[in-house]
Enzyme design. Structure first.
Site, PDB file in Angstrom:
ATOM      1  CG  HIS A 191     -18.524 -30.019 -24.329  1.00  9.97           C
ATOM      2  ND1 HIS A 191     -17.304 -30.150 -23.639  1.00  9.97           N
ATOM      3  CD2 HIS A 191     -19.737 -29.719 -23.607  1.00  9.97           C
ATOM      4  CE1 HIS A 191     -17.978 -29.461 -22.364  1.00  9.97           C
ATOM      5  NE2 HIS A 191     -19.246 -29.039 -22.435  1.00  9.97           N
ATOM      6  CD  GLU A 233     -22.748 -35.166 -15.689  1.00  5.19           C
ATOM      7  OE1 GLU A 233     -21.946 -35.101 -14.991  1.00  5.19           O
ATOM      8  OE2 GLU A 233     -23.215 -34.084 -16.421  1.00  5.19           O
TER       9      GLU A 233
END
Lengths: 361, 324
Positions: free
Chosen positions: B129, B60
């Protein structure tokens, strides 16, 4: 782990490289002038800093000038440059003028970033110069993005992404190397290895076999090392990397050995504690890029001694003038604090006039 | 009007903008050959090919930063984060580079990037998450933040976000992806910074964004049916820019407000709006402004408790009844 420049006086001659053979005397003098201008500019900046007129950090490039000047001299229309916070040398090398740079250091409205960026954040996108980035290694994905943009648009170009030896220990760079190789992106990562990441020497900060650039081998990326004190070598080896980017759209990691005479920043009071005075003196005497290039040009018959002094005086006068310009320049207005945050607001587009963008009241 | 899912609405927005502007490129993990981890980009790779729909490795920091760099050169990358939770490993790129490059360059550079993906709890994936970072992102001057609740809004807002010349953080919800909503076939755009009154009412204003809008709507329905309370539901849609006018107009009408968000309470979006109401609607209020957030702990895994950690309609009703 010996420093390359301490051992390698026996480097081959790079003046015969094709890219250097085509140089005119004028080109060679321009390199000298550009290096001298960077040095005189930063000496002026140091003086301003010591007088308390420049805030924050001032990461001085003195000692490394041949790297920026040599590499940038190879840039074509679709080649781009991005670097870290030691960015004054690259800025002047791409053609930014001393006035806008000095004014930025003094935080004035006439600065290249209107006084919003400071020493670490010079930008000139019209000259393909994309900063000027303060976070160590943070610019490495951006350099990748410039290369991505070049390739996406179908242009033949390269992104020269400069970084220090310290930045080679940041994770984002490795992710970037993987993508660069995986996607055949025309990025050249130029490690300006000045042997110290702030106060930590190379052997205390970095694990490697022969050099930092060798780490690129794990990503199937071509790499090389380079003696940064010699502009001919810098140009010859950088050109190979640029050619690789242009012709094969492949990345390169090029580690250029160099040395800074001043601390990590001027605020680095201990820079004569983590390294010896003798070491600094040795570099100044034996490896100074300006001194070496001057000697070279004299031996080639390109430069007369009197001419050097004249160029030096001109560089100093230009730097002095930039200080006067910066001092005489206005401060940015208080209202400007809230400008240049959002494009749409600055342009007062419909989007910029819809909803509340700022929340003080 | 045909009904399509929130997921399809986002996909249609992407497809239309890909079609419209060759500088738009969709980049992210599993967005191409896999058809999207949540099938948002399903079919786009087959239609637009390798150049426009790009699978990335799990990196990322590099690919978000790469998108920022490419946007400086004029591309309009739409970056997918499989979860907004993964923004933490790209934080430097999002904040310092996307958020600040325009400012630090004195306006010389702009960054027309969209970063999008789901940001929600409630799916049994634990704390790592389940982040809802809209408040953190909205804290950064330079970033814009959008949290659509319906298919109609998701499409119209995403198209606008892609055309916007500033970096837009687009926070979706996996729990909303399957929701159906009416979406016109003809093109439309929804401006950022315009809230939407999702239900009109007279007794109290419920202010929410993202998934919490549906909670507020359910609560409003029950308040009307069981307590004879008429609740107005204001969906912020966009957090920054923020539509203060619509909020104030509603509160000046109802004189009461409850703020609902799935985020944690400390410095949440509701805190910002409470402060604004205190300052600008003090004389119009007949009761203190109340807030409902997720229970202030990392997102719990246990399916038995997870749903209880997030605001439920019953929580909203209890708060409303305490001031109505």
């Amino acid at each position: 782990m010996p420093l390359l420049m301490d051992t390698a006086v026996t480097t081959p001659n790079f003046d015969t490289a094709p890219i250097n053979q085509s140089l005119t005397s004028e080109d060679k003098l321009r390199f000298l002038r550009d290096m001298m201008r960077i040095r005189r500019f930063e000496q002026g900046a140091l003086q301003q800093y010591s007088q308390g007129k420049i805030g924050g950090f001032l990461h001085v490039y003195i000692g490394q000038e041949s790297v920026a000047v040599g590499t940038v001299s190879l840039m074509g229309a679709n080649d781009h440059v991005i670097t870290a916070y030691r960015d004054h040398g690259h800025a002047l090398a791409v053609g930014m003028n001393m006035n806008e740079c000095m004014a930025e250091l003094l935080g004035k409205a006439t600065g290249c970033s209107k006084g919003k960026g400071g020493s670490m954040h010079f930008f000139a996108p019209d000259k393909n110069y994309w900063g000027g980035h303060g976070i160590v290694g943070g610019q490495t994905p951006l350099g990748l993005g410039l290369a991505y943009g070049i390739k996406y648009k179908g242009l033949t170009g390269a992104a020269l992404c400069f970084m220090g030896d310290g930045a080679t220990n940041q994770g984002a760079w490795y992710e970037s190397l993987n993508l660069a190789s995986l996607w055949d992106l025309p990025v050249v990562y130029i490690i300006e290895n000045n042997q110290y990441s702030m106060g930590t020497s190379l052997d205390r900060s970095s694990a490697f076999r022969s050099c930092l650039a060798e780490r690129a081998a794990g990503f199937a990326i071509d790499w090389d090392t380079c003696n940064g004190e010699d502009i001919y070598e810098v140009r010859a080896k950088t050109q190979i990397a640029i050619d690789r980017a242009h012709k094969q759209s492949r990345p390169t990691v090029l580690e250029i050995d160099t040395y800074r005479y001043y601390g990590h920043s001027v605020a680095d009071a201990k820079h004569k504690v983590y390294r010896s005075e003798e070491e600094i003196e040795r570099y100044k005497q034996n490896h100074d890029p300006i001194r070496l290039w001057k000697a070279r040009l004299i031996s080639e018959g390109v430069l007369a001694e009197g001419k050097y002094d004249e160029m030096d005086a001109a560089a100093k006068a230009e730097a002095d003038e930039s200080i006067k310009f910066a001092e005489a320049s206005p401060w940015p207005s208080e209202a400007s604090i809230s400008e240049d945050v959002y494009f749409e607001v600055d342009r007062q587009t419909i989007a910029g006039r819809t909803g509340k963008h700022f929340f003080n009241d | 009007m045909p009904e399509i899912t929130y997921r399809e609405a986002i996909r249609h927005a992407l497809a239309e903008e890909l079609e419209r502007d060759e500088n738009v490129v969709v980049i992210g993990e599993e967005v191409a050959e896999y058809d999207g981890a949540y099938k948002v980009t399903e079919g786009l790779w087959k239609r637009f090919g390798d150049k426009r729909i790009v699978d990335t490795p799990i990196s990322e920091a590099a690919f978000i930063g790469m998108g920022v760099g490419a946007s400086m050169l004029g591309l309009r990358p739409v970056m997918e984060l499989m979860f907004w939770s993964f923004a933490t490993v790209a934080w430097d790129q999002i904040i310092n580079n996307a958020g600040f490059v325009r400012y630090m360059s004195g306006g010389l550079i702009n960054c027309p990037i969209v970063i999008r993906g789901p940001a929600n709890g409630g799916t049994g994936v634990g704390a790592t998450h389940s982040h809802t970072p809209e408040n953190m992102l909205a804290n950064i001057p330079g970033l814009k933040v959008v949290c659509p609740a319906t298919a109609y809004d998701a499409k119209g807002l995403l198209k606008t976000a892609i055309r916007d010349n500033d970096p837009v953080m687009f926070l979706e919800s996996t729990l909303l992806y399957g929701n159906l909503g009416e979406v016109p076939t003809e093109e439309y755009l929804i401006p950022l910074g315009v809230a939407d009154v999702k239900r009109e009412g007279t007794d109290i204003t419920l202010i929410a964004h993202g998934g919490a809008v549906l909670t507020a709507l359910k609560a409003a329905e029950l308040l009307a049916a069981e307590h004879d309370i008429s609740a107005e539901v204001v969906d912020l849609r966009s957090i920054r820019p923020l539509d203060e006018e619509t909020i104030l107009k509603s509160v000046r009408k109802t004189h009461r407000a409850v703020l609902i968000e799935e985020n944690k309470p400390f410095c949440g979006v509701g805190a910002q709006i409470s402060s604004m109401l205190m300052q600008k609607a003090f004389d119009d209020l007949d009761a203190p402004v109340l807030r409902i957030s997720a229970i202030d702990a990392p997102a719990i895994y246990s399916p038995h408790l997870e749903a209880k950690q997030l605001p439920r309609p019953t929580d909203v009703i209890a708060k409303v009844l305490s001031i109505c």
